[in-house]
Design an enzyme around this catalytic site. Structure first.
Site, PDB file in Angstrom:
ATOM      1  N   LEU A  29      40.190  61.616  58.806  1.00 34.41           N
ATOM      2  CA  LEU A  29      39.735  63.015  58.876  1.00 34.41           C
ATOM      3  C   LEU A  29      38.653  63.235  57.814  1.00 34.41           C
ATOM      4  O   LEU A  29      38.871  63.872  56.797  1.00 34.41           O
ATOM      5  CB  LEU A  29      40.924  63.959  58.672  1.00 34.41           C
ATOM      6  CG  LEU A  29      40.667  65.428  59.029  1.00 34.41           C
ATOM      7  CD1 LEU A  29      40.489  65.600  60.532  1.00 34.41           C
ATOM      8  CD2 LEU A  29      41.819  66.313  58.546  1.00 34.41           C
ATOM      9  N   GLY A  30      37.475  62.691  58.091  1.00 32.96           N
ATOM     10  CA  GLY A  30      36.307  62.915  57.228  1.00 32.96           C
ATOM     11  C   GLY A  30      35.395  63.924  57.898  1.00 32.96           C
ATOM     12  O   GLY A  30      35.850  64.776  58.658  1.00 32.96           O
ATOM     13  N   ARG A  31      34.091  63.789  57.622  1.00 25.23           N
ATOM     14  CA  ARG A  31      33.136  64.763  58.181  1.00 25.23           C
ATOM     15  C   ARG A  31      33.204  64.825  59.705  1.00 25.23           C
ATOM     16  O   ARG A  31      33.278  65.895  60.297  1.00 25.23           O
ATOM     17  CB  ARG A  31      31.707  64.394  57.755  1.00 25.23           C
ATOM     18  CG  ARG A  31      31.395  64.722  56.321  1.00 25.23           C
ATOM     19  CD  ARG A  31      30.031  64.179  55.954  1.00 25.23           C
ATOM     20  NE  ARG A  31      30.106  62.744  55.750  1.00 25.23           N
ATOM     21  CZ  ARG A  31      29.606  62.108  54.694  1.00 25.23           C
ATOM     22  NH1 ARG A  31      28.975  62.776  53.761  1.00 25.23           N
ATOM     23  NH2 ARG A  31      29.720  60.813  54.568  1.00 25.23           N
ATOM     24  N   ILE A  32      33.178  63.643  60.353  1.00 26.13           N
ATOM     25  CA  ILE A  32      33.161  63.621  61.824  1.00 26.13           C
ATOM     26  C   ILE A  32      34.523  64.050  62.363  1.00 26.13           C
ATOM     27  O   ILE A  32      34.604  64.843  63.312  1.00 26.13           O
ATOM     28  CB  ILE A  32      32.762  62.216  62.327  1.00 26.13           C
ATOM     29  CG1 ILE A  32      31.300  61.927  61.927  1.00 26.13           C
ATOM     30  CG2 ILE A  32      32.935  62.103  63.838  1.00 26.13           C
ATOM     31  CD1 ILE A  32      30.866  60.480  62.120  1.00 26.13           C
ATOM     32  N   ARG A  78      44.213  57.864  54.219  1.00 23.10           N
ATOM     33  CA  ARG A  78      44.968  57.148  53.181  1.00 23.10           C
ATOM     34  C   ARG A  78      45.803  58.130  52.361  1.00 23.10           C
ATOM     35  O   ARG A  78      46.897  57.840  51.941  1.00 23.10           O
ATOM     36  CB  ARG A  78      44.033  56.352  52.285  1.00 23.10           C
ATOM     37  CG  ARG A  78      43.907  54.918  52.777  1.00 23.10           C
ATOM     38  CD  ARG A  78      42.884  54.157  52.025  1.00 23.10           C
ATOM     39  NE  ARG A  78      41.575  54.756  52.180  1.00 23.10           N
ATOM     40  CZ  ARG A  78      40.439  54.228  51.731  1.00 23.10           C
ATOM     41  NH1 ARG A  78      40.477  53.094  51.081  1.00 23.10           N
ATOM     42  NH2 ARG A  78      39.286  54.826  51.917  1.00 23.10           N
ATOM     43  N   ILE A 109      35.392  56.383  68.602  1.00 24.06           N
ATOM     44  CA  ILE A 109      33.980  56.629  68.283  1.00 24.06           C
ATOM     45  C   ILE A 109      33.693  56.108  66.868  1.00 24.06           C
ATOM     46  O   ILE A 109      32.734  56.527  66.236  1.00 24.06           O
ATOM     47  CB  ILE A 109      33.610  58.135  68.400  1.00 24.06           C
ATOM     48  CG1 ILE A 109      34.596  59.011  67.626  1.00 24.06           C
ATOM     49  CG2 ILE A 109      33.516  58.558  69.848  1.00 24.06           C
ATOM     50  CD1 ILE A 109      34.168  60.463  67.493  1.00 24.06           C
ATOM     51  N   ARG A 162      34.471  52.228  65.088  1.00 24.21           N
ATOM     52  CA  ARG A 162      33.973  50.857  65.214  1.00 24.21           C
ATOM     53  C   ARG A 162      34.938  50.082  66.085  1.00 24.21           C
ATOM     54  O   ARG A 162      36.170  50.290  65.987  1.00 24.21           O
ATOM     55  CB  ARG A 162      33.911  50.181  63.836  1.00 24.21           C
ATOM     56  CG  ARG A 162      32.738  50.579  62.974  1.00 24.21           C
ATOM     57  CD  ARG A 162      31.427  49.989  63.480  1.00 24.21           C
ATOM     58  NE  ARG A 162      30.305  50.310  62.635  1.00 24.21           N
ATOM     59  CZ  ARG A 162      29.503  51.374  62.781  1.00 24.21           C
ATOM     60  NH1 ARG A 162      29.726  52.234  63.747  1.00 24.21           N
ATOM     61  NH2 ARG A 162      28.489  51.561  61.968  1.00 24.21           N
ATOM     62  N   ASP A 168      33.486  54.192  72.922  1.00 25.79           N
ATOM     63  CA  ASP A 168      32.039  54.138  72.655  1.00 25.79           C
ATOM     64  C   ASP A 168      31.668  52.874  71.909  1.00 25.79           C
ATOM     65  O   ASP A 168      30.490  52.536  71.818  1.00 25.79           O
ATOM     66  CB  ASP A 168      31.630  55.368  71.833  1.00 25.79           C
ATOM     67  CG  ASP A 168      30.119  55.449  71.627  1.00 25.79           C
ATOM     68  OD1 ASP A 168      29.376  55.227  72.607  1.00 25.79           O
ATOM     69  OD2 ASP A 168      29.680  55.721  70.493  1.00 25.79           O
ATOM     70  N   GLU A 224      29.856  44.006  70.441  1.00 22.89           N
ATOM     71  CA  GLU A 224      28.782  44.684  71.187  1.00 22.89           C
ATOM     72  C   GLU A 224      27.531  43.821  71.273  1.00 22.89           C
ATOM     73  O   GLU A 224      27.208  43.133  70.300  1.00 22.89           O
ATOM     74  CB  GLU A 224      28.440  46.009  70.491  1.00 22.89           C
ATOM     75  CG  GLU A 224      29.581  46.982  70.549  1.00 22.89           C
ATOM     76  CD  GLU A 224      29.366  48.191  69.631  1.00 22.89           C
ATOM     77  OE1 GLU A 224      28.250  48.373  69.102  1.00 22.89           O
ATOM     78  OE2 GLU A 224      30.332  48.944  69.470  1.00 22.89           O
ATOM     79  N   HIS A 278      27.880  52.534  72.836  1.00 26.83           N
ATOM     80  CA  HIS A 278      27.699  52.919  71.421  1.00 26.83           C
ATOM     81  C   HIS A 278      26.615  54.009  71.336  1.00 26.83           C
ATOM     82  O   HIS A 278      25.571  53.811  70.731  1.00 26.83           O
ATOM     83  CB  HIS A 278      27.326  51.706  70.558  1.00 26.83           C
ATOM     84  CG  HIS A 278      27.555  51.948  69.083  1.00 26.83           C
ATOM     85  ND1 HIS A 278      27.922  50.959  68.214  1.00 26.83           N
ATOM     86  CD2 HIS A 278      27.472  53.073  68.327  1.00 26.83           C
ATOM     87  CE1 HIS A 278      28.048  51.443  66.993  1.00 26.83           C
ATOM     88  NE2 HIS A 278      27.768  52.739  67.032  1.00 26.83           N
TER      89      HIS A 278
END
Ligand code: 8YV
Length: 320
Positions: free
Chosen positions: A159-162, A182, A237, A239, A263, A268, A286
């Site tokens: 749960l960061g910016r994105i 974490r 979305i 890695r 995505d 890849e 991606h």
């Protein structure tokens, strides 16, 4: 392609793909060496590595100690993306090489695609499109009913910016939000789970928005997928490396989870072929940050970080 040597400008290695108009801007500012991602390093490139003082690269491109070791005068790696897991950051730090990324400018677009994948999988949007095009609506009647996001729990890993922006969008569609980080955040009221397995048990849709790299390698394994269960969906979305991909393919084939919106992939642009025939999987190349607006902003920030470095100014987005 090795471009003309211009002694006045700092020499920068640019690893594609980066939009052509950003490459043009970089060409005005730097003496550029442009190489496609994962290309063979031609002899001409190897003869010029001692000139290189900066690298501009997609954050997932592999710039390891062996490659950096060829560039004795390397000073900065400017990643085109918020992720910088492709660069060997430990090596960079040990050798006094700065690392920058492009946060914030892509947050909205990446969160938008995350929400789109949640809707596409639960509401069978791509499956429905195929159903109409294949003439099956006429020949077989109505498509199987889909699932509403409303009232379902979205479990966000990272749960960061994105992640926070995705949570806002999901709340607008009536979803409950839970998360795993974490450590617990004290600035949100969403339900915290101390492990990904506990989050998987509690949620209906698990969305991955955490960084890639060693710390999250194969975090989502067979055990987590089985905790997500036959009614659960996975949206990635982040890695490809965050998911044990063979375990995911198996879980999808055996219907141990309900579906997935993906995505990103482990190798890849190669995507496991077994996924191509599955109706309950939505695949993207991606593409989460891939709007003209966002990629332009990311590209400009990448060039700005390089320019700041060569002018001896503070770096706008230094991560190491
Ligand atoms: C891009 C990304 O797809 O920001 C990231 O970490 O993976 C993406 O925004 C990529 O860097 C551009 O090729």
């Amino acid at each position: 392609m090795i471009e003309s040597v211009n002694g006045d400008k700092p020499c920068v290695l640019l690893i594609e793909p980066i939009p052509s108009w950003i490459v043009d801007r970089a060409r005005d500012e730097f003496d550029l060496i442009v190489l496609p991602h994962e290309s063979e390093r031609p002899a001409e490139f190897l003869e010029n590595t001692d000139r290189i003082r900066g690298i501009a690269m997609p954050g997932f491109a592999k710039v390891d100690a062996a490659l950096m070791g060829l560039m004795p005068n390397l000073e900065i790696i400017a990643c085109f993306g918020v992720g910088y897991d492709g660069a060997d950051v430990d090596y960079a730090v040990q050798h006094g090489i700065a690392v920058t990324n492009t946060p914030d400018v892509l947050t909205d677009c990446v969160a938008d695609l995350g929400m789109a994948l949640i809707l596409a999988t639960l509401r069978k949007i791509v499956e429905g499109d195929r159903y109409v095009r294949d003439g099956r609506w006429e020949s077989e009647g109505i498509l199987d009913l889909s699932n509403s996001p409303r009232g379902r729990c979205l479990g966000i890993v990272g749960l960061g910016r994105i992640g926070l922006e995705l949570a806002k969008r999901a709340e607008a569609f009536g979803m409950e939000i839970a998360y795993h980080n974490r450590s617990r955040r004290d600035d949100v009221s969403y339900t915290y789970h101390a492990s990904v397995t506990a989050l998987a048990e509690a949620c209906d849709v698990m969305a991955l928005t955490c960084p890639g790299g060693e710390a999250t390698q194969n975090l989502i394994d067979a055990e987590v997928l089985s905790a997500l269960g036959p009614e659960g969906y996975l949206v990635n979305i982040a890695r490809g490396s965050v998911v044990d991909e063979p375990a995911l393919v198996q879980a999808l084939l055996e219907r141990k989870i309900a579906g997935a919106g993906l995505d990103v992939f482990a190798a890849e642009p190669t995507v496991p072929e077994a996924l191509f025939t599955l109706e309950n999987v939505v695949l993207q190349p991606h593409h989460a940050s891939a709007t003209i607006e966002t990629r332009t902003a990311m590209g400009n920030l990448t060039v700005d970080n390089l320019l700041a470095h060569f002018k001896g100014e503070a770096l706008p987005n230094q991560v190491a």
